[in-house]
Design an enzyme around this catalytic site. Structure first.
Site, short mmCIF file in Angstrom:
data_model
loop_
_atom_site.label_atom_id
_atom_site.label_comp_id
_atom_site.label_asym_id
_atom_site.label_seq_id
_atom_site.Cartn_x
_atom_site.Cartn_y
_atom_site.Cartn_z
N LYS A 133 -15.80 -1.45 3.93
CA LYS A 133 -15.20 -1.80 2.63
C LYS A 133 -16.34 -2.31 1.76
O LYS A 133 -16.94 -3.36 2.07
CB LYS A 133 -14.17 -2.90 2.81
CG LYS A 133 -12.90 -2.49 3.58
CD LYS A 133 -12.12 -3.74 3.97
CE LYS A 133 -10.66 -3.44 4.34
NZ LYS A 133 -10.01 -4.64 4.92
N GLU A 162 0.82 -1.21 0.00
CA GLU A 162 0.00 0.00 0.00
C GLU A 162 0.85 1.26 0.00
O GLU A 162 0.35 2.35 0.27
CB GLU A 162 -0.95 0.00 1.20
CG GLU A 162 -1.96 -1.14 1.14
CD GLU A 162 -3.06 -1.03 2.19
OE1 GLU A 162 -3.05 -0.08 3.00
OE2 GLU A 162 -3.93 -1.91 2.20
P1 PGA Z 1 -6.70 -6.07 2.80
O1 PGA Z 1 -6.26 -5.27 4.09
O2 PGA Z 1 -7.29 -5.14 1.82
O3 PGA Z 1 -5.45 -6.73 2.34
O4 PGA Z 1 -7.70 -7.11 3.28
C1 PGA Z 1 -6.74 -4.02 4.43
C2 PGA Z 1 -7.12 -3.97 5.88
O5 PGA Z 1 -6.96 -4.98 6.61
O6 PGA Z 1 -7.60 -2.95 6.36
ZN ZN Z 2 -7.87 -4.25 8.49
#
Ligand code: PGA
Ligand code: ZN
Length: 431
Positions: A338, A206
């Site tokens: 998400k 990231e």
């Molecule tokens: P991931 O991690 O998108 O790899 O699942 C992001 C998070 O855990 O916030």
């Molecule tokens: Zn997370």
């Protein structure tokens, strides 16, 4: 009423070079909406499943099956429907897949379609996406407080350190611009410190610095040094936020920090975090214990709920029912939102509303596999949810989201920045 005339899925590629799903929605007036599915690496057990082709090609990550869902049943169901009714569109998608985790259609197929519909509706209404979101869901739009990664770890750095995200927040900033400036200073101060120690080794998934540390705590010490080197007093304008992503290193109730060759039970894990919270200016912790460790999450919230933001990611997987359960259990006091964990926009907004109703915080979040899609900058701002997490301060799939917020700021007004309000129940606000 404006009818959808075409739904088209195509294969594009994400920030890790993996294939993913992009969807175009075309309307009878020629306007269109487009969105791309992101992809997680530290995925929650109960989140919507990305449908992948398996086999040896493309490491099994092909998306032909997911594209077949979009171009087949989803296109058939949505063509002719009204773009102005997001709930009906999402319900039509859900009606095609009765599995609990969307494994038939694929969460990657549903999320790209659902978000593309949202974009199409905004275009049809001749509104910016954030404005359309605010109007549709009856929210007061506001620029969010970012969580920005300085060191990446866990599943985003091949397990080089165990903890996943070492982030900063700048709740003492008076504008979104100021957050960006402070973050630039801290990010590069951290890079300088790594270089001085001979530990500069590129960046993680990231965009945060690669975590060349001998212990997880060394990352915290270095982060505090970086904040100081940037001319800040840690805990004043700038605080630390951690995503422990504890599910990634928990097995059969035992937490194993591989880097330190250390293994502990849930209560020792919470004691370790207690020491970190005492020693470092940490204002928020995400997934402090395993997604299945309900007692641990309740205990952690009992001990730290009045001084920390405690965010459920894998623990709540953007599921309104799990948030309601968490509220009843007194486990967590904030939710990570998400859209691809839920699989549709409507379910994600329901999750946000459930959290908001209980006075919980809500952080709209990217995934570790991202693209040029900026939907979440608009969602976070349009819902006025208060916070946004998109990774670090390099790599364009991250910067595109911060930069989009700056464009929104020009229309919405810099004075809508929420500042430290989301941390109002933490030690930071009470000091
Ligand atoms: P991931 O991690 O998108 O790899 O699942 C992001 C998070 O855990 O916030
Ligand atoms: Zn997370």
């Amino acid at each position: 009423m404006t009818k959808i005339t075409a739904v088209k899925g195509r294969r594009v590629w994400d920030s890790r070079g993996n294939p993913t799903v992009e969807v175009d929605i075309t309307l009878e007036n020629g306007l269109m909406g487009r969105a791309i599915a992101p992809a997680g690496a530290s995925r929650g057990l109960r989140e919507a499943i990305d449908l992948r082709d398996g086999g040896s090609a493309l490491s099994g990550k092909g998306v032909d099956k997911a594209l077949a869902s979009v171009n087949g049943p989803i296109a058939q169901a949505l063509t002719g429907m009204d773009i102005e009714d997001q709930k009906a569109l999402d319900d039509a998608i859900l009606g095609l897949d009765s599995s609990p985790m969307k494994e038939n259609l694929g969460g990657n197929a549903t999320v790209a379609t659902s978000l593309a519909c949202l974009h199409g509706a905004a275009a049809n209404a001749k509104k910016a996406l954030w404005r359309h979101v605010a109007d549709t869901y009856d929210c007061t739009p506001a620029l969010p407080l970012p969580e920005i990664q300085i060191f990446g770890g866990g599943a985003h750095a091949s397990g080089r350190v165990d903890i996943q995200d070492f982030m900063i927040m700048v709740p003492g900033a008076s504008s979104f611009d100021e957050v960006m400036e402070v973050t630039n200073e801290v990010y590069f101060a951290a890079g300088d410190i790594m270089a001085q120690k001979g530990k500069l080794a590129g960046v993680a998934d990231e965009g945060g610095w690669w975590p060349m540390f001998d212990s997880n705590e060394e990352a915290l010490e270095t982060l505090v040094s970086a904040i100081e080197k940037a001319g800040e007093k840690p805990g004043k304008r700038v605080v630390i936020s951690l995503d422990i992503a504890a599910s990634e290193f928990c097995e059969n109730g035992r937490y194993r920090l591989a880097l330190e060759d250390r293994e502990m039970d849930s209560s020792a894990m919470i004691d370790m975090l207690d020491k970190w919270i005492t020693d470092y200016p940490i204002a928020a912790i995400e997934d402090p214990v395993d997604e299945g460790d309900k007692e641990g999450m309740i205990e952690f919230t009992r001990r730290f709920g009045d001084k920390l933001q405690i965010i459920g990611d894998d623990y709540l997987v953007t599921n309104a029912k799990l948030v309601e359960q968490g509220i009843a259990d007194n486990a967590c006091n904030a939710v990570l939102v998400k859209v691809n964990q839920a699989g549709t926009v409507s379910e994600s907004v329901d999750t946000f509303k459930a959290a908001q109703k209980a006075g919980w915080g809500a952080v709209v979040s990217a995934r570790s596999g991202e693209t040029e899609d900026v939907s979440i900058s608009h969602l976070s701002t349009g819902l006025g949810c208060g916070q946004l997490k998109v990774g670090s301060f390099t790599r364009s799939e991250r910067m595109v989201k911060w930069n989009e917020c700056l464009r929104i700021q020009d229309e919405l007004g810099a004075d809508t920045f929420v500042g430290g309000a989301p941390l109002k129940n933490t030690w930071w606000a009470k000091q």
